[in-house]
Design a protein around this motif. Structure first.
Motif, mmCIF file in Angstrom:
data_model
loop_
_atom_site.group_PDB
_atom_site.id
_atom_site.type_symbol
_atom_site.label_atom_id
_atom_site.label_comp_id
_atom_site.label_asym_id
_atom_site.label_seq_id
_atom_site.Cartn_x
_atom_site.Cartn_y
_atom_site.Cartn_z
ATOM 1 N N ALA A 66 0.831 -1.211 0.000
ATOM 2 C CA ALA A 66 0.000 0.000 0.000
ATOM 3 C C ALA A 66 0.866 1.261 0.000
ATOM 4 N N ILE A 67 1.935 1.265 0.790
ATOM 5 C CA ILE A 67 2.857 2.418 0.804
ATOM 6 C C ILE A 67 3.511 2.563 -0.567
ATOM 7 N N ALA A 68 3.966 1.451 -1.139
ATOM 8 C CA ALA A 68 4.592 1.476 -2.466
ATOM 9 C C ALA A 68 3.635 2.024 -3.518
ATOM 10 N N ASN A 69 2.368 1.690 -3.411
ATOM 11 C CA ASN A 69 1.379 2.195 -4.356
ATOM 12 C C ASN A 69 1.184 3.701 -4.229
ATOM 13 N N LEU A 70 1.386 4.225 -3.019
ATOM 14 C CA LEU A 70 1.230 5.661 -2.783
ATOM 15 C C LEU A 70 2.455 6.460 -3.215
ATOM 16 N N ALA A 71 3.638 5.926 -2.963
ATOM 17 C CA ALA A 71 4.892 6.632 -3.233
ATOM 18 C C ALA A 71 5.299 6.412 -4.693
ATOM 19 N N GLU A 72 4.998 7.375 -5.535
ATOM 20 C CA GLU A 72 5.120 7.189 -6.985
ATOM 21 C C GLU A 72 6.505 6.775 -7.483
ATOM 22 N N ASN A 73 7.567 7.208 -6.846
ATOM 23 C CA ASN A 73 8.908 6.848 -7.312
ATOM 24 C C ASN A 73 9.580 5.804 -6.435
ATOM 25 N N ALA A 74 8.813 5.106 -5.653
ATOM 26 C CA ALA A 74 9.400 4.138 -4.717
ATOM 27 C C ALA A 74 8.605 2.837 -4.675
ATOM 28 N N ARG A 75 8.277 2.326 -5.835
ATOM 29 C CA ARG A 75 7.525 1.071 -5.911
ATOM 30 C C ARG A 75 8.290 -0.089 -5.268
ATOM 31 N N PHE A 76 9.613 0.034 -5.198
ATOM 32 C CA PHE A 76 10.457 -1.017 -4.619
ATOM 33 C C PHE A 76 10.223 -1.212 -3.119
ATOM 34 N N ILE A 77 9.515 -0.305 -2.481
ATOM 35 C CA ILE A 77 9.169 -0.467 -1.061
ATOM 36 C C ILE A 77 8.428 -1.781 -0.849
ATOM 37 N N ALA A 78 7.612 -2.167 -1.814
ATOM 38 C CA ALA A 78 6.811 -3.391 -1.695
ATOM 39 C C ALA A 78 7.675 -4.630 -1.528
ATOM 40 N N ASP A 79 8.912 -4.602 -2.037
ATOM 41 C CA ASP A 79 9.800 -5.764 -1.984
ATOM 42 C C ASP A 79 10.780 -5.734 -0.822
ATOM 43 N N ALA A 80 10.765 -4.680 -0.037
ATOM 44 C CA ALA A 80 11.685 -4.573 1.105
ATOM 45 C C ALA A 80 11.138 -5.379 2.287
ATOM 46 N N PRO A 81 12.025 -5.991 3.064
ATOM 47 C CA PRO A 81 11.567 -6.690 4.264
ATOM 48 C C PRO A 81 10.960 -5.749 5.314
ATOM 49 N N VAL A 82 11.407 -4.485 5.295
ATOM 50 C CA VAL A 82 10.898 -3.505 6.251
ATOM 51 C C VAL A 82 10.970 -2.123 5.613
ATOM 52 N N CYS A 83 10.069 -1.257 6.031
ATOM 53 C CA CYS A 83 10.145 0.150 5.645
ATOM 54 C C CYS A 83 9.922 0.969 6.912
ATOM 55 N N PHE A 84 10.874 1.821 7.192
ATOM 56 C CA PHE A 84 10.756 2.723 8.330
ATOM 57 C C PHE A 84 10.064 3.992 7.851
ATOM 58 N N ALA A 85 9.203 4.540 8.688
ATOM 59 C CA ALA A 85 8.520 5.798 8.401
ATOM 60 C C ALA A 85 8.875 6.771 9.509
ATOM 61 N N ILE A 86 9.406 7.916 9.133
ATOM 62 C CA ILE A 86 9.833 8.925 10.102
ATOM 63 C C ILE A 86 8.875 10.106 9.993
ATOM 64 N N PHE A 87 8.229 10.397 11.101
ATOM 65 C CA PHE A 87 7.263 11.483 11.171
ATOM 66 C C PHE A 87 7.763 12.559 12.127
ATOM 67 N N GLY A 88 7.438 13.815 11.796
ATOM 68 C CA GLY A 88 7.804 14.939 12.657
ATOM 69 C C GLY A 88 6.572 15.671 13.141
ATOM 70 N N LYS A 89 6.668 16.201 14.358
ATOM 71 C CA LYS A 89 5.569 16.986 14.930
ATOM 72 C C LYS A 89 5.488 18.320 14.201
ATOM 73 N N LYS A 90 4.364 18.565 13.570
ATOM 74 C CA LYS A 90 4.192 19.741 12.720
ATOM 75 C C LYS A 90 4.477 21.063 13.430
ATOM 76 N N ASP A 91 4.161 21.141 14.715
ATOM 77 C CA ASP A 91 4.313 22.419 15.414
ATOM 78 C C ASP A 91 5.718 22.654 15.971
ATOM 79 N N ALA A 92 6.617 21.722 15.798
ATOM 80 C CA ALA A 92 8.005 21.902 16.253
ATOM 81 C C ALA A 92 8.745 22.695 15.174
ATOM 82 N N LYS A 93 9.388 23.768 15.559
ATOM 83 C CA LYS A 93 10.026 24.684 14.619
ATOM 84 C C LYS A 93 11.039 23.993 13.704
ATOM 85 N N TYR A 94 11.816 23.065 14.251
ATOM 86 C CA TYR A 94 12.883 22.434 13.478
ATOM 87 C C TYR A 94 12.646 20.937 13.247
#
Length: 176
Positions: A66-94
């Motif tokens: 599903a992530i690979a289907n969303l990420a247009e230039n990263a279809r190879f995500i579907a074949d990886a054993p794991v995919c890490f997702a890094i999220f940031g708090k929107k209200d943090a300045k940096y």
């Protein structure tokens, strides 16, 4: 020996050996390696020590697809054993700088275990909100990066510019 002189240490070796990997073996990554990489990401430097992040490790095949289907230039995500997702708090300045530092530390930690990865953009991408929703991450966070990872099946090494082309000391001066 290092090209600059002295002995090459482990950190330098890890940094110099890291390349983007987009083809992975179908071999699971041990839990201790996943946790070590996440722990290294958590220890990244942050402005004001805010630590404005949330890290996900996705291994479910359907979710990876599903992530690979969303990420247009990263279809190879579907074949990886794991995919890490890094999220940031929107209200943090940096949050962007902090999460990029964490992403790089995660990538280098994986490399130290012989696990290849590829930094996939999340910030400002159209699919960022869809990935956040898919992973049920609270709205206060935004996707900064995706890092599919696995043992390399194939590594394509691209030529990098030489040091003299991208550096200057004290003040930049045009060559005549």
């Amino acid at each position: 020996m290092s090209p600059i002189g002295g002995t090459v240490n482990l950190a330098v070796t890890v940094i110099r050996s890291r390349h983007s990997v987009r083809k992975y073996k179908d071999t699971p990554i041990e839990e201790k390696i996943l946790k070590d990489a996440l722990d290294c990401a958590r220890l990244a430097p942050t402005a004001r020590n805010e630590q404005p992040w949330l890290f996900g490790a996705i291994r479910n095949r359907e979710t990876l697809q599903a992530i690979a289907n969303l990420a247009e230039n990263a279809r190879f995500i579907a074949d990886a054993p794991v995919c890490f997702a890094i999220f940031g708090k929107k209200d943090a300045k940096y949050y962007l700088e902090d999460c990029c530092a964490a992403t790089m530390q995660l990538i280098l930690a994986l490399q130290s275990w012989g696990v290849g990865s590829c930094w996939v953009a999340g910030e400002k991408k159209e699919y960022a909100e869809d990935v956040r929703t898919l992973l049920n991450v609270p709205d206060e966070y935004t996707l900064v990066s995706l890092v599919p990872a696995g043992y390399p099946e194939e590594v394509q090494i691209k030529q990098k510019k030489i040091l003299d082309e991208v550096t200057f000391f004290e003040r930049y001066e045009e060559e005549e």
